[in-house]
Design an enzyme around this catalytic site. Structure first.
Site, PDB file in Angstrom:
ATOM      1  N   GLU A  42      88.358  66.456 -21.997  1.00  0.00           N
ATOM      2  CA  GLU A  42      87.819  67.203 -23.126  1.00  0.00           C
ATOM      3  C   GLU A  42      87.979  68.714 -22.942  1.00  0.00           C
ATOM      4  O   GLU A  42      88.281  69.430 -23.884  1.00  0.00           O
ATOM      5  CB  GLU A  42      86.343  66.860 -23.357  1.00  0.00           C
ATOM      6  CG  GLU A  42      86.102  65.441 -23.848  1.00  0.00           C
ATOM      7  CD  GLU A  42      86.802  65.150 -25.181  1.00  0.00           C
ATOM      8  OE1 GLU A  42      87.179  66.101 -25.895  1.00  0.00           O
ATOM      9  OE2 GLU A  42      86.985  63.973 -25.490  1.00  0.00           O
ATOM     10  N   TYR A 125      80.467  70.568 -29.028  1.00  0.00           N
ATOM     11  CA  TYR A 125      81.489  69.531 -29.206  1.00  0.00           C
ATOM     12  C   TYR A 125      81.637  68.673 -27.949  1.00  0.00           C
ATOM     13  O   TYR A 125      81.553  67.437 -27.999  1.00  0.00           O
ATOM     14  CB  TYR A 125      82.863  70.121 -29.572  1.00  0.00           C
ATOM     15  CG  TYR A 125      83.918  69.079 -29.301  1.00  0.00           C
ATOM     16  CD1 TYR A 125      84.027  67.962 -30.122  1.00  0.00           C
ATOM     17  CD2 TYR A 125      84.707  69.131 -28.137  1.00  0.00           C
ATOM     18  CE1 TYR A 125      84.912  66.941 -29.830  1.00  0.00           C
ATOM     19  CE2 TYR A 125      85.592  68.116 -27.842  1.00  0.00           C
ATOM     20  CZ  TYR A 125      85.691  67.024 -28.684  1.00  0.00           C
ATOM     21  OH  TYR A 125      86.539  66.003 -28.382  1.00  0.00           O
ATOM     22  N   ASP A 143      84.744  68.479 -33.683  1.00  0.00           N
ATOM     23  CA  ASP A 143      85.857  69.359 -33.335  1.00  0.00           C
ATOM     24  C   ASP A 143      86.657  69.643 -34.603  1.00  0.00           C
ATOM     25  O   ASP A 143      86.222  69.317 -35.709  1.00  0.00           O
ATOM     26  CB  ASP A 143      86.743  68.673 -32.287  1.00  0.00           C
ATOM     27  CG  ASP A 143      87.443  67.458 -32.865  1.00  0.00           C
ATOM     28  OD1 ASP A 143      86.917  66.890 -33.854  1.00  0.00           O
ATOM     29  OD2 ASP A 143      88.510  67.085 -32.360  1.00  0.00           O
TER      30      ASP A 143
END
Length: 366
Positions: A42, A125, A143
């Site tokens: 991520e 996020y 996102d």
DNA sequence: AACTCGTGGCA
DNA sequence: TTGCCAAGAGT
């Protein structure tokens, strides 16, 4: 903006997850639900495309297989692992986060998005992504894909460039996310956003959720998401000094704050920082460089224009034009210089940004 | 809230 | 070339 009934929400969940089960991408970080793996992927994927990330992810896992390995790594190795990915503070913050986990959390990841947000480098996020994918918490992961997909599905007109808009999307998605498969749902939205519901050439006619896509049904797909545009990059002139002493290159490590923090380059002098008149002559530049090195670093250099085409490099908010100078360093005493002399063979051991690679390429085309 | 922080791809 | 976009966070 339109609202979905409970029946529509249920139908959407079923359709989306069935598609994800059939056609979801097989990505290296999807082979398990290890929070460490989800986290690394991520962070790498922030503002970066999947295709770019994959080789970096594989190498990163080989070099730093665990949180502990990451916490103990020397920074030079971290930056080397990140070299070319950009936004280099991401990897330095990852190490701070790893140390934070070991020091304050007994090495155990917190399992909720709220707690994850307390960790360095993990924002709303990424917290949502880790919590939902690794720990099955039914929270949104908003996102760019989620902004785009849901703004089109529901014709949401809020400007996604404004910070406050995030909470609106989080509320909307919280009502839609299934409690049993939140991680798959969030990942399915990302896959949807990078396949059928792309920013530029969407193919919603073949999308598994086209019947739920109000903007598409109204022929207004490209009106979404609403987003104010960013200012264009500001032009900045630089001089790169390719200085040699004893057959070695004079390399400098950039400051620990700001752009390209802690990365290595040849000395890059902002022309505006040199003592020059408005309408300076080429000869003035040589003298100004010499004076700058003398005053700032107590170094004697005699620079000369290499006569090469300037290197151009555009960042998000700055557009650099770099004129290349060669130089000889006389009697190098580097006591006041933030860097060192490096042999050509050793250059690749230093973490360097892309702009430095462009400078080498201009000087010595392969 | 607005600005900072990289790079590659694409029309 | 130019502009915009891509799994954002820190300040």
């Amino acid at each position: 903006m339109i609202e979905w009934s409970p029946a529509t929400i249920s139908a959407f969940q079923t359709t989306l997850l069935a598609w994800f089960d059939r056609e979801g991408r097989d990505l290296p970080w999807r082979h398990d639900h290890e929070p460490y793996h989800i986290w690394v992927s991520e962070i790498m994927l922030q503002q970066t495309q999947v295709q770019t990330v994959i080789p970096y992810y594989e190498r990163f896992m080989a070099w730093f297989p665990t949180v502990t390995a990451l916490a103990q790594a020397p920074e030079s190795q971290l930056l080397k692992a990140w070299e070319g990915l950009g936004y280099y503070s991401r990897v330095r913050n990852m190490q701070r986060c790893a140390r934070q986990l070991l020091a304050d959390y007994e090495g155990q990841w917190p399992k909720t998005a709220t707690e994850l947000t307390e960790l360095i480098g993990i924002g709303p996020y990424t917290a949502g992504a880790i919590a939902s994918i690794a720990f099955n918490e039914p929270v949104p992961a908003v996102d760019g894909n989620a902004f785009r997909v849901f703004s089109r599905l529901l014709e949401i007109d809020a400007d996604i460039a404004k910070p406050q808009t995030r909470s609106l999307f989080e509320k909307v998605i919280a009502r839609i996310i299934p409690k049993d498969r939140p991680g798959d749902f969030n990942q399915a939205i990302m896959d949807l956003g990078s396949s059928y519901m792309t920013a530029r050439n969407p193919d919603s006619a073949h999308s598994p959720v086209k019947d739920f896509n109000q903007a598409y049904l109204d022929g207004k797909e490209l009106d979404y998401p609403v987003k104010t545009k960013k200012p264009r990059p500001v032009p900045v002139d630089y001089v790169a000094v390719l200085a040699q002493a004893d057959g070695q290159w004079l390399m400098t490590q950039r400051p620990s704050n700001g752009m390209l923090a802690n990365l290595w380059t040849v000395p890059l002098l902002k022309v505006a920082d040199l003592d020059l008149a408005e309408d300076y002559l080429p000869a003035d530049l040589e003298l100004a460089i010499q004076t700058y090195f003398q005053q700032e670093y107590q170094l004697r250099v005699t620079g000369f224009d290499l006569g090469l085409k300037p290197v151009k490099h555009t960042f998000t908010h700055q557009k650099w034009t770099i004129q290349l100078f060669g130089a000889k360093v006389e009697q190098p005493d580097l006591a006041y210089f933030p860097g060192k002399l490096v042999s050509t063979a050793q250059l690749t051991t230093l973490p360097m940004p892309k702009v430095q690679e462009k400078i080498w390429d201009r000087y010595q085309p392969k």
